[in-house]
Design a protein around this motif. Structure first.
Motif, mmCIF file in Angstrom:
data_model
loop_
_atom_site.group_PDB
_atom_site.id
_atom_site.type_symbol
_atom_site.label_atom_id
_atom_site.label_comp_id
_atom_site.label_asym_id
_atom_site.label_seq_id
_atom_site.Cartn_x
_atom_site.Cartn_y
_atom_site.Cartn_z
ATOM 1 N N LEU A 7 0.841 -1.193 0.000
ATOM 2 C CA LEU A 7 0.000 0.000 0.000
ATOM 3 C C LEU A 7 0.876 1.243 0.000
ATOM 4 N N ARG A 8 0.405 2.284 -0.654
ATOM 5 C CA ARG A 8 1.131 3.562 -0.677
ATOM 6 C C ARG A 8 0.566 4.469 0.397
ATOM 7 N N LEU A 9 1.436 4.960 1.256
ATOM 8 C CA LEU A 9 1.042 5.943 2.255
ATOM 9 C C LEU A 9 0.803 7.261 1.540
ATOM 10 N N LEU A 10 -0.396 7.807 1.677
ATOM 11 C CA LEU A 10 -0.726 9.058 1.006
ATOM 12 C C LEU A 10 -0.264 10.254 1.829
ATOM 13 N N PRO A 11 -0.033 11.393 1.179
ATOM 14 C CA PRO A 11 0.525 12.555 1.876
ATOM 15 C C PRO A 11 -0.500 13.384 2.641
ATOM 16 N N TRP A 12 -1.611 12.791 3.019
ATOM 17 C CA TRP A 12 -2.617 13.475 3.830
ATOM 18 C C TRP A 12 -3.178 12.477 4.823
ATOM 19 N N SER A 13 -3.818 13.011 5.842
ATOM 20 C CA SER A 13 -4.405 12.176 6.881
ATOM 21 C C SER A 13 -5.905 12.079 6.687
ATOM 22 N N GLY A 14 -6.449 11.017 7.233
ATOM 23 C CA GLY A 14 -7.888 10.827 7.206
ATOM 24 C C GLY A 14 -8.513 11.372 8.480
ATOM 25 N N PRO A 15 -9.738 10.947 8.739
ATOM 26 C CA PRO A 15 -10.410 11.385 9.964
ATOM 27 C C PRO A 15 -9.577 11.065 11.197
ATOM 28 N N ASN A 37 1.528 15.109 -6.741
ATOM 29 C CA ASN A 37 1.425 16.575 -6.776
ATOM 30 C C ASN A 37 1.363 17.168 -5.374
ATOM 31 N N VAL A 38 0.601 16.546 -4.481
ATOM 32 C CA VAL A 38 0.520 17.034 -3.103
ATOM 33 C C VAL A 38 1.885 16.923 -2.432
ATOM 34 N N GLU A 39 2.578 15.819 -2.663
ATOM 35 C CA GLU A 39 3.927 15.671 -2.100
ATOM 36 C C GLU A 39 4.865 16.762 -2.609
ATOM 37 N N ALA A 40 4.785 17.073 -3.893
ATOM 38 C CA ALA A 40 5.645 18.123 -4.468
ATOM 39 C C ALA A 40 5.362 19.473 -3.807
ATOM 40 N N VAL A 41 4.101 19.776 -3.586
ATOM 41 C CA VAL A 41 3.736 21.033 -2.918
ATOM 42 C C VAL A 41 4.257 21.034 -1.482
ATOM 43 N N GLN A 42 4.096 19.922 -0.782
ATOM 44 C CA GLN A 42 4.565 19.839 0.599
ATOM 45 C C GLN A 42 6.073 20.022 0.688
ATOM 46 N N LEU A 43 6.817 19.412 -0.220
ATOM 47 C CA LEU A 43 8.280 19.559 -0.209
ATOM 48 C C LEU A 43 8.685 20.986 -0.557
ATOM 49 N N GLY A 44 7.981 21.599 -1.497
ATOM 50 C CA GLY A 44 8.258 22.994 -1.846
ATOM 51 C C GLY A 44 7.996 23.932 -0.686
ATOM 52 N N THR A 45 6.898 23.705 0.006
ATOM 53 C CA THR A 45 6.560 24.520 1.175
ATOM 54 C C THR A 45 7.628 24.370 2.257
ATOM 55 N N ALA A 46 8.093 23.149 2.477
ATOM 56 C CA ALA A 46 9.136 22.921 3.479
ATOM 57 C C ALA A 46 10.419 23.661 3.108
ATOM 58 N N SER A 75 7.064 22.683 12.196
ATOM 59 C CA SER A 75 6.633 21.396 12.735
ATOM 60 C C SER A 75 5.678 20.691 11.768
ATOM 61 N N GLY A 76 4.726 21.431 11.228
ATOM 62 C CA GLY A 76 3.803 20.855 10.247
ATOM 63 C C GLY A 76 4.517 20.421 8.983
ATOM 64 N N ALA A 77 5.448 21.241 8.515
ATOM 65 C CA ALA A 77 6.202 20.904 7.304
ATOM 66 C C ALA A 77 7.074 19.672 7.529
ATOM 67 N N LEU A 78 7.689 19.583 8.693
ATOM 68 C CA LEU A 78 8.517 18.421 9.003
ATOM 69 C C LEU A 78 7.668 17.151 9.044
ATOM 70 N N ARG A 79 6.469 17.257 9.607
ATOM 71 C CA ARG A 79 5.552 16.117 9.637
ATOM 72 C C ARG A 79 5.223 15.663 8.218
ATOM 73 N N SER A 80 4.960 16.619 7.326
ATOM 74 C CA SER A 80 4.644 16.298 5.929
ATOM 75 C C SER A 80 5.833 15.670 5.218
ATOM 76 N N VAL A 81 7.011 16.233 5.418
ATOM 77 C CA VAL A 81 8.216 15.711 4.765
ATOM 78 C C VAL A 81 8.530 14.299 5.272
ATOM 79 N N LEU A 82 8.332 14.068 6.548
ATOM 80 C CA LEU A 82 8.555 12.734 7.099
ATOM 81 C C LEU A 82 7.580 11.731 6.477
ATOM 82 N N ARG A 83 6.334 12.134 6.282
ATOM 83 C CA ARG A 83 5.352 11.254 5.654
ATOM 84 C C ARG A 83 5.758 10.956 4.209
#
Length: 99
Positions: A7-15, A37-46, A75-83
């Motif tokens: 399974l691929r871990l997606l770059p967003w969380s569910g409920p 695309n979401v991952e690319a945006v998250q890495l750019g933001t970081a 902290s949020g960006a690091l969480r996204s990059v780690l994911r």
């Protein structure tokens, strides 16, 4: 369909902040492209936040509220990059198993 361990871990969380996974063989499918695309945006933001952090840390007159805001955003960006790193590392491992 992929096997459950592929399974691929997606770059967003569910409920409730729980991880979301994608089960598909289509690397070029809609959801795979969306996740890329979401991952690319998250890495750019970081990257942008890292640059802002460097500038802010060099400013001796920065307000505590500004430093707290930056720390929260980092902290949020690091969480996204780690994911993203976790997801891509898993994808690499799966690709190596298939070779």
């Amino acid at each position: 369909m992929t096997k459950p361990n592929e399974l691929r871990l997606l770059p967003w969380s569910g409920p409730e902040g729980k991880p979301c996974y994608l089960s598909t063989d289509e690397r070029g499918g809609y959801m795979s492209r969306l996740a890329d695309n979401v991952e690319a945006v998250q890495l750019g933001t970081a990257a942008e936040l890292l640059e802002e952090a460097s500038e802010t840390l060099n400013d001796r007159d920065v307000a505590p509220d500004e430093m707290r805001r930056l720390a929260n955003e980092l902290s949020g960006a690091l969480r996204s990059v780690l994911r993203v790193a976790t997801s891509r590392g898993h994808l690499l491992a799966v690709g190596e198993q298939r070779s």
